[in-house]
Design an enzyme around this catalytic site. Structure first.
Site, PDB file in Angstrom:
ATOM      1  N   GLY A  56       1.126  -0.478   0.154  1.00  0.00           N
ATOM      2  CA  GLY A  56      -0.055   0.006  -0.144  1.00  0.00           C
ATOM      3  C   GLY A  56       1.490   1.049  -0.223  1.00  0.00           C
ATOM      4  O   GLY A  56       2.125   0.921   0.474  1.00  0.00           O
ATOM      5  N   LEU A  57       0.079   2.783  -0.410  1.00  0.00           N
ATOM      6  CA  LEU A  57       0.644   4.294  -0.899  1.00  0.00           C
ATOM      7  C   LEU A  57       1.353   3.698   0.822  1.00  0.00           C
ATOM      8  O   LEU A  57       1.097   2.893   2.341  1.00  0.00           O
ATOM      9  CB  LEU A  57      -0.253   4.872  -0.294  1.00  0.00           C
ATOM     10  CG  LEU A  57      -0.592   4.938  -1.913  1.00  0.00           C
ATOM     11  CD1 LEU A  57      -1.854   5.883  -2.117  1.00  0.00           C
ATOM     12  CD2 LEU A  57       0.660   5.938  -2.627  1.00  0.00           C
ATOM     13  N   PRO A  58       3.005   4.603   1.085  1.00  0.00           N
ATOM     14  CA  PRO A  58       3.637   5.106   2.450  1.00  0.00           C
ATOM     15  C   PRO A  58       2.557   5.678   3.279  1.00  0.00           C
ATOM     16  O   PRO A  58       1.495   6.549   3.000  1.00  0.00           O
ATOM     17  CB  PRO A  58       4.583   5.967   2.091  1.00  0.00           C
ATOM     18  CG  PRO A  58       4.303   5.861   0.740  1.00  0.00           C
ATOM     19  CD  PRO A  58       3.897   5.675   0.444  1.00  0.00           C
TER      20      PRO A  58
ATOM     21  N   SER B 131       5.705  -1.978  -1.878  1.00  0.00           N
ATOM     22  CA  SER B 131       6.297  -2.564  -3.248  1.00  0.00           C
ATOM     23  C   SER B 131       5.174  -2.042  -3.310  1.00  0.00           C
ATOM     24  O   SER B 131       4.514  -3.055  -4.345  1.00  0.00           O
ATOM     25  CB  SER B 131       6.021  -4.328  -2.482  1.00  0.00           C
ATOM     26  OG  SER B 131       4.567  -4.022  -1.710  1.00  0.00           O
TER      27      SER B 131
ATOM     28  N   GLY C  62      -1.103   2.575   6.397  1.00  0.00           N
ATOM     29  CA  GLY C  62      -1.729   2.211   7.485  1.00  0.00           C
ATOM     30  C   GLY C  62      -1.133   0.642   7.753  1.00  0.00           C
ATOM     31  O   GLY C  62      -1.651   0.379   8.217  1.00  0.00           O
ATOM     32  N   LYS C  63      -0.126   0.490   6.453  1.00  0.00           N
ATOM     33  CA  LYS C  63       0.875  -1.198   6.780  1.00  0.00           C
ATOM     34  C   LYS C  63       1.198  -1.797   7.845  1.00  0.00           C
ATOM     35  O   LYS C  63       0.531  -2.631   8.665  1.00  0.00           O
ATOM     36  CB  LYS C  63       1.699  -1.010   5.402  1.00  0.00           C
ATOM     37  CG  LYS C  63       0.627  -1.068   4.644  1.00  0.00           C
ATOM     38  CD  LYS C  63       2.200  -1.148   3.090  1.00  0.00           C
ATOM     39  CE  LYS C  63       3.339  -0.169   3.052  1.00  0.00           C
ATOM     40  NZ  LYS C  63       2.697   1.528   3.216  1.00  0.00           N
TER      41      LYS C  63
END
Lengths: 241, 241
Positions: free
Chosen positions: A79-81, A152, A84-85
């Site tokens: 996911g985007l920076p 990624s 919330g990963k």
């Protein structure tokens, strides 16, 4: 990984003996209706069999048969920076850790801290993904599952991971870029917009949305707790039996 | 890593039962001098207790206590190209694998095959070592020992590994450079001398001999078998109890 201590085998013997001798005493009493004989038989049996049980445990500890290799999986958070990963992956890892399965947490930041010269160009990122894939594969050889969180952004690098590892579960942490910017207390997006960062995903580098994600979490609609529950449920249903 | 199957617990129950019931029959016979009663007691006990034993096993399988974490080690083979590192490390790995400890083989070539863009300059090699150190550390977190073979010509990179991992055993595979050249069927030394390879250790890049190797193997004096025995003996004495 663990081995059984001598003390464990002995205590298993004792706990088993309490269970078994009680049964023996009841049996002898039912047969002969004499409590004194039943108790003497119980005492002799106890002493003899704790020792036998301990020996029995040690022998079985050496036997491989019936020890089934644990099947590992890889949870891959993309996911985007600032989508919330890391937060969700941390929460999921904490829950999965309770299941007593061998599991390792891999986060982009930790690895870039150890080896800071990785770079963020498409080529650098792809090589980096190959290395991470090799790491996960090596862990999987040893039955260790992984909870990995990496931006990624390219399809090709996620594909590399999928081809290298087994039981790959892509979790796409979907967040509106405006939401990510709001969460950005360190001002990373701002710095990237000003040109201080090169190849910053979402600003001056693209993020290619996953097309085959096993799980998609819309962080504009779900809380961290809700997301964690969905992911843990998926893992339990498919990989932890 | 392994988990115990239901079948294993059941078969342990049966094997234990044969041992235990024989004891019970002998005891009852000694007490009452009646074989018929002794055998009936044996039969009832058998049926009841196999089931109890199986349940007992399943409960203990869930209990963590007495399962001791296995302490991992890292065997680090260093030496000139073609000194015999890979051959000896392979033989050692094969022997250690028989001990039923979790162990992983890491070889320079395998890793460079997966990620071919590593490079051979001093800076590249040092970054590479840091990554390998991280890989070994992650494996060690999960009790997995390692047998690693890398030219690792610089003291600083071997020091990096020593600082990152625990129970590090440096094995210096010592070989006269003329011996290495003789073994070199692919003509790597020759190519390096002609300038086809840059930074080839022993030709146009230095090899800094280890000063603190736990084990030194002089391949001009010892066979692969002899070297393997020395190394396996060292590991058994210090790390596998």
């Amino acid at each position: 990984m663990f081995k059984e201590t001598n003390a464990r085998s002995l205590f298993k013997g004792i706990s088993w003996r309490i269970l078994a001798t009680t049964t023996t005493i009841i049996l002898v009493y039912m047969f002969f209706n004499r409590l004194d004989l039943a108790i003497i038989a119980g005492i002799i049996e106890t002493i003899l069999k704790v020792a036998l049980y301990w020996g029995h445990e040690r022998v079985w500890h050496k036997i491989r048969w019936g020890k089934k290799r644990i099947e590992p999986f890889n949870l891959w958070f993309t996911g985007l920076p600032l989508s919330g990963k890391t937060t969700i992956a941390d929460a999921v890892f904490k829950e999965l850790n309770k299941l007593q399965i061998p599991i390792e947490r891999l986060d982009s930041k930790d690895i870039r801290d150890v080896v800071p010269d990785i770079g963020f160009s498409r080529k650098d990122r792809n090589i980096h993904m190959k290395r991470i894939g090799h790491l996960i594969k090596t862990l999987q050889n040893n039955s260790i599952s992984t909870v990995a969180s990496f931006v990624s952004p390219y399809r090709e690098s996620r594909k590399t991971i999928r081809e290298m590892v087994k039981n790959n579960i892509v979790v796409y942490i979907k967040a509106n870029i405006e939401t990510c910017k709001k969460r950005d207390r360190k001002g990373k997006y701002e710095k990237a917009t000003k040109g201080e960062y090169q190849n910053f995903t979402g600003v001056n580098d693209i993020y290619e949305e996953p097309q085959h994600a096993e799980i998609t979490i819309d962080t504009d609609k779900l809380s961290v707790d809700e997301a964690t529950k969905i992911i843990v449920k998926y893992v339990k249903k498919n990989y932890v039996k």
